[in-house]
Motif scaffolding. Structure first.
Motif, PDB file in Angstrom:
ATOM      1  N   ASP A   1      47.549  34.257 -55.753  1.00  0.00           N
ATOM      2  CA  ASP A   1      46.845  34.507 -54.498  1.00  0.00           C
ATOM      3  C   ASP A   1      46.915  35.991 -54.159  1.00  0.00           C
ATOM      4  N   TYR A   2      45.873  36.468 -53.483  1.00  0.00           N
ATOM      5  CA  TYR A   2      45.910  37.835 -52.989  1.00  0.00           C
ATOM      6  C   TYR A   2      47.036  37.966 -51.976  1.00  0.00           C
ATOM      7  N   THR A   3      47.645  39.122 -51.923  1.00  0.00           N
ATOM      8  CA  THR A   3      48.671  39.398 -50.910  1.00  0.00           C
ATOM      9  C   THR A   3      47.969  39.634 -49.572  1.00  0.00           C
ATOM     10  N   PRO A   4      48.713  39.571 -48.471  1.00  0.00           N
ATOM     11  CA  PRO A   4      48.090  39.881 -47.171  1.00  0.00           C
ATOM     12  C   PRO A   4      47.453  41.268 -47.137  1.00  0.00           C
ATOM     13  N   GLU A   5      48.082  42.223 -47.799  1.00  0.00           N
ATOM     14  CA  GLU A   5      47.520  43.576 -47.839  1.00  0.00           C
ATOM     15  C   GLU A   5      46.180  43.581 -48.587  1.00  0.00           C
ATOM     16  N   GLU A   6      46.117  42.836 -49.688  1.00  0.00           N
ATOM     17  CA  GLU A   6      44.866  42.743 -50.450  1.00  0.00           C
ATOM     18  C   GLU A   6      43.801  41.998 -49.656  1.00  0.00           C
ATOM     19  N   LEU A   7      44.217  40.973 -48.919  1.00  0.00           N
ATOM     20  CA  LEU A   7      43.268  40.239 -48.072  1.00  0.00           C
ATOM     21  C   LEU A   7      42.678  41.175 -47.014  1.00  0.00           C
ATOM     22  N   PHE A   8      43.507  42.055 -46.468  1.00  0.00           N
ATOM     23  CA  PHE A   8      43.021  43.012 -45.477  1.00  0.00           C
ATOM     24  C   PHE A   8      42.042  44.002 -46.105  1.00  0.00           C
ATOM     25  N   LEU A   9      42.329  44.431 -47.328  1.00  0.00           N
ATOM     26  CA  LEU A   9      41.393  45.318 -48.033  1.00  0.00           C
ATOM     27  C   LEU A   9      40.044  44.622 -48.253  1.00  0.00           C
ATOM     28  N   ILE A  10      40.086  43.344 -48.589  1.00  0.00           N
ATOM     29  CA  ILE A  10      38.851  42.578 -48.766  1.00  0.00           C
ATOM     30  C   ILE A  10      38.099  42.513 -47.442  1.00  0.00           C
ATOM     31  N   ALA A  11      38.821  42.241 -46.361  1.00  0.00           N
ATOM     32  CA  ALA A  11      38.195  42.178 -45.034  1.00  0.00           C
ATOM     33  C   ALA A  11      37.510  43.498 -44.699  1.00  0.00           C
ATOM     34  N   ASN A  12      38.211  44.604 -44.921  1.00  0.00           N
ATOM     35  CA  ASN A  12      37.616  45.922 -44.644  1.00  0.00           C
ATOM     36  C   ASN A  12      36.395  46.173 -45.514  1.00  0.00           C
ATOM     37  N   SER A  13      36.458  45.767 -46.758  1.00  0.00           N
ATOM     38  CA  SER A  13      35.324  45.950 -47.664  1.00  0.00           C
ATOM     39  C   SER A  13      34.104  45.175 -47.173  1.00  0.00           C
ATOM     40  N   LEU A  14      34.330  43.953 -46.721  1.00  0.00           N
ATOM     41  CA  LEU A  14      33.226  43.150 -46.190  1.00  0.00           C
ATOM     42  C   LEU A  14      32.621  43.806 -44.953  1.00  0.00           C
ATOM     43  N   LEU A  15      33.471  44.375 -44.116  1.00  0.00           N
ATOM     44  CA  LEU A  15      32.974  45.058 -42.921  1.00  0.00           C
ATOM     45  C   LEU A  15      32.204  46.321 -43.280  1.00  0.00           C
ATOM     46  N   VAL A  16      32.706  47.083 -44.238  1.00  0.00           N
ATOM     47  CA  VAL A  16      32.012  48.303 -44.674  1.00  0.00           C
ATOM     48  C   VAL A  16      30.614  47.945 -45.186  1.00  0.00           C
ATOM     49  N   ASN A  17      30.506  46.822 -45.897  1.00  0.00           N
ATOM     50  CA  ASN A  17      29.187  46.378 -46.381  1.00  0.00           C
ATOM     51  C   ASN A  17      28.221  46.102 -45.239  1.00  0.00           C
ATOM     52  N   GLU A  18      28.767  45.819 -44.056  1.00  0.00           N
ATOM     53  CA  GLU A  18      27.944  45.568 -42.857  1.00  0.00           C
ATOM     54  C   GLU A  18      27.852  46.819 -41.972  1.00  0.00           C
ATOM     55  N   ASN A  19      28.344  47.947 -42.495  1.00  0.00           N
ATOM     56  CA  ASN A  19      28.407  49.203 -41.732  1.00  0.00           C
ATOM     57  C   ASN A  19      29.224  49.039 -40.447  1.00  0.00           C
ATOM     58  N   LEU A  20      30.312  48.287 -40.552  1.00  0.00           N
ATOM     59  CA  LEU A  20      31.185  48.034 -39.410  1.00  0.00           C
ATOM     60  C   LEU A  20      32.605  48.462 -39.750  1.00  0.00           C
ATOM     61  N   SER A  21      33.402  48.651 -38.701  1.00  0.00           N
ATOM     62  CA  SER A  21      34.822  48.928 -38.889  1.00  0.00           C
ATOM     63  C   SER A  21      35.593  48.283 -37.747  1.00  0.00           C
ATOM     64  N   LEU A  22      36.888  48.080 -37.982  1.00  0.00           N
ATOM     65  CA  LEU A  22      37.772  47.504 -36.979  1.00  0.00           C
ATOM     66  C   LEU A  22      38.348  48.607 -36.108  1.00  0.00           C
ATOM     67  N   ASP A  23      38.417  48.366 -34.796  1.00  0.00           N
ATOM     68  CA  ASP A  23      39.169  49.329 -33.994  1.00  0.00           C
ATOM     69  C   ASP A  23      40.653  49.052 -34.247  1.00  0.00           C
ATOM     70  N   ASP A  24      41.522  49.909 -33.764  1.00  0.00           N
ATOM     71  CA  ASP A  24      42.951  49.825 -34.086  1.00  0.00           C
ATOM     72  C   ASP A  24      43.564  48.489 -33.672  1.00  0.00           C
ATOM     73  N   GLU A  25      43.247  48.031 -32.474  1.00  0.00           N
ATOM     74  CA  GLU A  25      43.831  46.779 -31.978  1.00  0.00           C
ATOM     75  C   GLU A  25      43.341  45.585 -32.795  1.00  0.00           C
ATOM     76  N   ALA A  26      42.076  45.577 -33.141  1.00  0.00           N
ATOM     77  CA  ALA A  26      41.528  44.498 -33.969  1.00  0.00           C
ATOM     78  C   ALA A  26      42.135  44.520 -35.365  1.00  0.00           C
ATOM     79  N   ALA A  27      42.309  45.710 -35.926  1.00  0.00           N
ATOM     80  CA  ALA A  27      42.905  45.831 -37.266  1.00  0.00           C
ATOM     81  C   ALA A  27      44.330  45.296 -37.262  1.00  0.00           C
ATOM     82  N   GLU A  28      45.093  45.658 -36.241  1.00  0.00           N
ATOM     83  CA  GLU A  28      46.483  45.194 -36.159  1.00  0.00           C
ATOM     84  C   GLU A  28      46.544  43.672 -36.031  1.00  0.00           C
ATOM     85  N   HIS A  29      45.700  43.108 -35.191  1.00  0.00           N
ATOM     86  CA  HIS A  29      45.679  41.649 -35.025  1.00  0.00           C
ATOM     87  C   HIS A  29      45.246  40.960 -36.319  1.00  0.00           C
TER      88      HIS A  29
END
Length: 181
Positions: free
Chosen positions: A77-105
């Motif tokens: 299984d992907y590690t939590p850190e890798e899962l977060f990288l996947i999440a960010n990649s999916l957001l970048v594909n949508e031209n979106l990013s997480l603000d700090d509070e959303a990223a931490e949550h």
């Protein structure tokens, strides 16, 4: 099989072929596959994929399978850190990013679902569903704001309000109650 010649035949969830009843065509498909693999040896590659435990049962379901699928690879299984990288990649594909509070949550939530995962944990699929839900939440939030009040920053950010539904407690953690089916 004919189309796979000169290339690869990929069978996802291959164990489903051996888990049916005697009235379905799974066993016939396995026997046909085995015969064609032998008759066309070296003309194509067959990759059978699925959950580890189910694939062990699949390989044991027919004596010819284990000898023909002599290479086995287990993907952890992907590690939590890798899962977060996947999440960010999916957001970048949508031209979106997480603000700090959303990223931490989201990091905490991905750690939580990783820690509570079961043997059929969906890995990247789980992350995709979470991000799709967060983007939907963002879109609904923005729809409630008058168009002239929306800023460029608002349009490209996913905020805590968009991810707060992903709970960090057992009783609220099953995202399938809210997304998917």
């Amino acid at each position: 099989i004919d189309r796979a010649k000169g290339g690869v035949l990929f069978i996802d969830e291959a164990y489903a072929l051996s888990s049916g009843s005697s009235n379905d065509f799974g066993n016939e498909a396995i026997e046909t596959l085995l015969k064609r693999m032998e008759d066309s040896r070296g003309q194509f590659v067959v990759i059978a994929a699925g959950y580890t435990e189910n694939m062990h049962h699949f390989l044991e379901s027919n004596p010819g399978l284990k000898s023909r699928f002599d290479k086995q690879f287990t993907f952890e299984d992907y590690t939590p850190e890798e899962l977060f990288l996947i999440a960010n990649s999916l957001l970048v594909n949508e031209n979106l990013s997480l603000d700090d509070e959303a990223a931490e949550h989201l990091k905490k939530y991905l750690q939580f679902i990783y820690d509570k995962r079961q043997k059929y944990f969906g890995n990247g699929r789980e992350v995709r569903k979470v991000i799709e839900e967060a983007v939907k939440n963002r879109d609904l939030r923005l729809a409630s704001i008058a168009k002239e009040e929306r800023t460029g920053e608002m349009l490209k950010n996913v905020t805590y309000a968009d991810v707060e539904e992903f709970k960090l407690a057992d009783q609220d953690s099953d995202i399938r109650k809210r997304i998917g089916f």
